[in-house]
Every structure is written in C-alpha cells, then in structure tokens.
Design a protein around this motif. Structure first.
Motif, PDB file in Angstrom:
ATOM      1  N   LEU A  21       0.737  -1.219  -0.026  1.00  0.00           N
ATOM      2  CA  LEU A  21      -0.123  -0.135   0.102  1.00  0.00           C
ATOM      3  C   LEU A  21       0.869   1.031  -0.018  1.00  0.00           C
ATOM      4  N   ARG A  22       1.820   1.360   0.836  1.00  0.00           N
ATOM      5  CA  ARG A  22       2.788   2.534   0.997  1.00  0.00           C
ATOM      6  C   ARG A  22       3.346   2.656  -0.384  1.00  0.00           C
ATOM      7  N   THR A  23       3.822   1.594  -1.192  1.00  0.00           N
ATOM      8  CA  THR A  23       4.513   1.811  -2.533  1.00  0.00           C
ATOM      9  C   THR A  23       3.647   2.406  -3.437  1.00  0.00           C
ATOM     10  N   LEU A  24       2.373   1.862  -3.461  1.00  0.00           N
ATOM     11  CA  LEU A  24       1.528   2.366  -4.353  1.00  0.00           C
ATOM     12  C   LEU A  24       1.153   3.953  -4.168  1.00  0.00           C
ATOM     13  N   HIS A  62      -7.035  -0.048  -8.565  1.00  0.00           N
ATOM     14  CA  HIS A  62      -7.589  -0.411  -9.973  1.00  0.00           C
ATOM     15  C   HIS A  62      -6.468  -1.052 -10.586  1.00  0.00           C
ATOM     16  N   SER A  63      -6.948  -1.800 -11.622  1.00  0.00           N
ATOM     17  CA  SER A  63      -5.765  -2.316 -12.738  1.00  0.00           C
ATOM     18  C   SER A  63      -6.152  -1.591 -13.860  1.00  0.00           C
ATOM     19  N   ILE A  64      -4.946  -1.380 -14.587  1.00  0.00           N
ATOM     20  CA  ILE A  64      -4.895  -0.547 -15.887  1.00  0.00           C
ATOM     21  C   ILE A  64      -4.152  -1.516 -16.967  1.00  0.00           C
ATOM     22  N   ASP A  65      -5.051  -1.652 -18.023  1.00  0.00           N
ATOM     23  CA  ASP A  65      -4.478  -2.234 -19.404  1.00  0.00           C
ATOM     24  C   ASP A  65      -3.997  -0.992 -20.292  1.00  0.00           C
ATOM     25  N   ASP A  66      -2.816  -0.684 -20.117  1.00  0.00           N
ATOM     26  CA  ASP A  66      -2.380   0.589 -20.835  1.00  0.00           C
ATOM     27  C   ASP A  66      -1.744   0.125 -22.406  1.00  0.00           C
ATOM     28  N   GLY A  67      -1.987  -1.234 -22.679  1.00  0.00           N
ATOM     29  CA  GLY A  67      -1.541  -1.790 -24.137  1.00  0.00           C
ATOM     30  C   GLY A  67       0.077  -2.045 -23.919  1.00  0.00           C
ATOM     31  N   THR A  68       0.645  -2.085 -22.831  1.00  0.00           N
ATOM     32  CA  THR A  68       2.118  -2.465 -22.926  1.00  0.00           C
ATOM     33  C   THR A  68       2.248  -4.005 -22.467  1.00  0.00           C
ATOM     34  N   GLY A  69       1.068  -4.851 -22.298  1.00  0.00           N
ATOM     35  CA  GLY A  69       1.587  -6.077 -21.855  1.00  0.00           C
ATOM     36  C   GLY A  69       1.378  -6.456 -20.481  1.00  0.00           C
ATOM     37  N   ALA A  70       1.739  -5.491 -19.603  1.00  0.00           N
ATOM     38  CA  ALA A  70       1.802  -5.498 -18.253  1.00  0.00           C
ATOM     39  C   ALA A  70       0.882  -4.789 -17.348  1.00  0.00           C
ATOM     40  N   VAL A  71      -0.038  -5.473 -16.883  1.00  0.00           N
ATOM     41  CA  VAL A  71      -1.097  -4.777 -16.016  1.00  0.00           C
ATOM     42  C   VAL A  71      -0.382  -3.798 -14.973  1.00  0.00           C
ATOM     43  N   LYS A  72      -0.751  -2.612 -14.695  1.00  0.00           N
ATOM     44  CA  LYS A  72      -0.401  -1.700 -13.990  1.00  0.00           C
ATOM     45  C   LYS A  72      -1.501  -1.640 -12.888  1.00  0.00           C
ATOM     46  N   TYR A  73      -1.282  -1.026 -11.645  1.00  0.00           N
ATOM     47  CA  TYR A  73      -2.174  -1.049 -10.562  1.00  0.00           C
ATOM     48  C   TYR A  73      -1.856   0.452  -9.920  1.00  0.00           C
ATOM     49  N   ALA A  74      -2.885   1.189  -9.361  1.00  0.00           N
ATOM     50  CA  ALA A  74      -3.080   2.337  -8.970  1.00  0.00           C
ATOM     51  C   ALA A  74      -4.180   2.432  -7.854  1.00  0.00           C
ATOM     52  N   ILE A  75      -4.040   3.401  -6.830  1.00  0.00           N
ATOM     53  CA  ILE A  75      -4.824   3.552  -5.593  1.00  0.00           C
ATOM     54  C   ILE A  75      -6.038   4.132  -6.430  1.00  0.00           C
ATOM     55  N   CYS A  76      -7.303   3.523  -5.645  1.00  0.00           N
ATOM     56  CA  CYS A  76      -8.700   4.171  -6.292  1.00  0.00           C
ATOM     57  C   CYS A  76      -8.932   5.271  -5.326  1.00  0.00           C
ATOM     58  N   GLU A  77      -9.643   6.219  -5.983  1.00  0.00           N
ATOM     59  CA  GLU A  77     -10.200   7.334  -4.978  1.00  0.00           C
ATOM     60  C   GLU A  77     -11.007   6.877  -3.763  1.00  0.00           C
ATOM     61  N   GLU A  78     -11.171   7.618  -2.985  1.00  0.00           N
ATOM     62  CA  GLU A  78     -11.632   7.099  -1.582  1.00  0.00           C
ATOM     63  C   GLU A  78     -12.949   6.465  -1.689  1.00  0.00           C
ATOM     64  N   ASN A  79     -14.042   7.064  -2.396  1.00  0.00           N
ATOM     65  CA  ASN A  79     -15.392   6.297  -2.581  1.00  0.00           C
ATOM     66  C   ASN A  79     -15.687   5.481  -4.010  1.00  0.00           C
ATOM     67  N   CYS A  80     -14.460   5.032  -4.419  1.00  0.00           N
ATOM     68  CA  CYS A  80     -14.565   4.505  -5.721  1.00  0.00           C
ATOM     69  C   CYS A  80     -15.054   3.008  -5.676  1.00  0.00           C
ATOM     70  N   GLU A  81     -16.139   2.338  -6.492  1.00  0.00           N
ATOM     71  CA  GLU A  81     -16.652   1.185  -6.284  1.00  0.00           C
ATOM     72  C   GLU A  81     -16.209   0.394  -7.550  1.00  0.00           C
ATOM     73  N   CYS A  82     -15.225   1.246  -8.560  1.00  0.00           N
ATOM     74  CA  CYS A  82     -14.645   0.527  -9.674  1.00  0.00           C
ATOM     75  C   CYS A  82     -15.834   0.279 -10.626  1.00  0.00           C
ATOM     76  N   LYS A  83     -16.931   0.910 -10.528  1.00  0.00           N
ATOM     77  CA  LYS A  83     -18.069   0.801 -11.775  1.00  0.00           C
ATOM     78  C   LYS A  83     -17.631   1.694 -12.844  1.00  0.00           C
ATOM     79  N   PRO A  84     -18.473   1.386 -14.137  1.00  0.00           N
ATOM     80  CA  PRO A  84     -17.884   2.394 -15.210  1.00  0.00           C
ATOM     81  C   PRO A  84     -18.298   3.655 -14.927  1.00  0.00           C
ATOM     82  N   GLN A  85     -18.809   3.999 -14.228  1.00  0.00           N
ATOM     83  CA  GLN A  85     -19.144   5.719 -13.889  1.00  0.00           C
ATOM     84  C   GLN A  85     -18.223   6.118 -12.957  1.00  0.00           C
ATOM     85  N   ASP A  86     -17.413   5.045 -12.321  1.00  0.00           N
ATOM     86  CA  ASP A  86     -16.425   5.779 -11.313  1.00  0.00           C
ATOM     87  C   ASP A  86     -14.799   5.909 -12.109  1.00  0.00           C
TER      88      ASP A  86
END
Length: 133
Positions: A21-24, A62-86
């Motif tokens: 978590l601290r690393t992210l 959340h995970s990110i497919d940026d097209g590089t072939g390696a999935v990337k990860y980043a911290i979500c916003e506080e109230n994120c539910e990772c739904k399309p609208q978020d």
C-alpha cells in the motif's frame, strides 16, 4: 493511517500489505507487479500478486491495461466502487513508458445496446507526458 485505509476496505493489515500500500501511495504513476517487486526486493512474487488481487477485489486499487502487456495498478479514489461511472482516463507516455491516472477526467458515459451490461471500461491516451515533452 495506512492500516486504516486497509481496514476501511475490510482488508486485514499485514506487514506485506502495508508495504505494498505504501509503495502504491508513494508513487505518482501506476505500477506493475515487476515495478513493485523491484521496490520490495525481498518480497515473494506470489505474495505480492495475491496482495494486489486482494486489493483489487476490495476496490482499494484498480488495474490498468495500458497496452504494454503488463497490467499496472494504482490507488482508487476514496469512494470508488470501480464501476464504469467511477472510472477515469489514463495516459501512457511513449517516451518514459509511465502510465498516469487522470483522476479528474472521468470516462464519458456511453449507452450500450439493450441486453448488454458493462462491468468495466478502459480508456488510455498515448503520447508524451509533461516531463518528456
């Protein structure tokens, strides 16, 4: 503080989870499993992977497919539910190869055909970041 972030998402705080978590949190860019492995050299790859999957399932990251072939990860916003609208747009720099969250830029809502149900959406801009321009 970090332990509270984990507890808020019903994740048991363990030493490795706190380190991941601290690393992210300390990164200004999205990180791949390999990136996190380089920072946490003594951590087991399988443990890191399971930690990231737990964080993702609990919507802490959340995970990110940026097209590089390696999935990337980043911290979500506080109230994120990772739904399309978020979800927000990401930017991948073709020079430094970093991927940035553009949290202020939400992905535009689009109607899908009747009978379809979108669970996630991904939008990545490619170009040159401010540091590389």
């Amino acid at each position: 503080m970090d332990e509270q972030k984990l507890e808020n998402r019903n994740i048991k705080p363990t030493p490795i989870r706190i380190l991941v978590l601290r690393t992210l949190l300390n990164s200004s860019v999205a990180l791949s499993l390999s990136d996190i492995e380089m920072v946490l050299e003594r951590a087991d790859k399988a443990t890191l992977y399971r930690t990231l999957k737990t964080f993702e399932e609990k919507k802490l990251i959340h995970s990110i497919d940026d097209g590089t072939g390696a999935v990337k990860y980043a911290i979500c916003e506080e109230n994120c539910e990772c739904k399309p609208q978020d979800q927000h747009i990401h930017f991948h720099c073709v020079k430094c190869k970093e991927t940035y969250c553009l949290s202020h830029a939400k992905i535009p809502q689009t109607k899908v055909p009747s009978g379809f149900k979108a669970d996630s959406v991904n939008m990545v801009y490619r170009g040159t970041c401010a540091s590389c321009s």
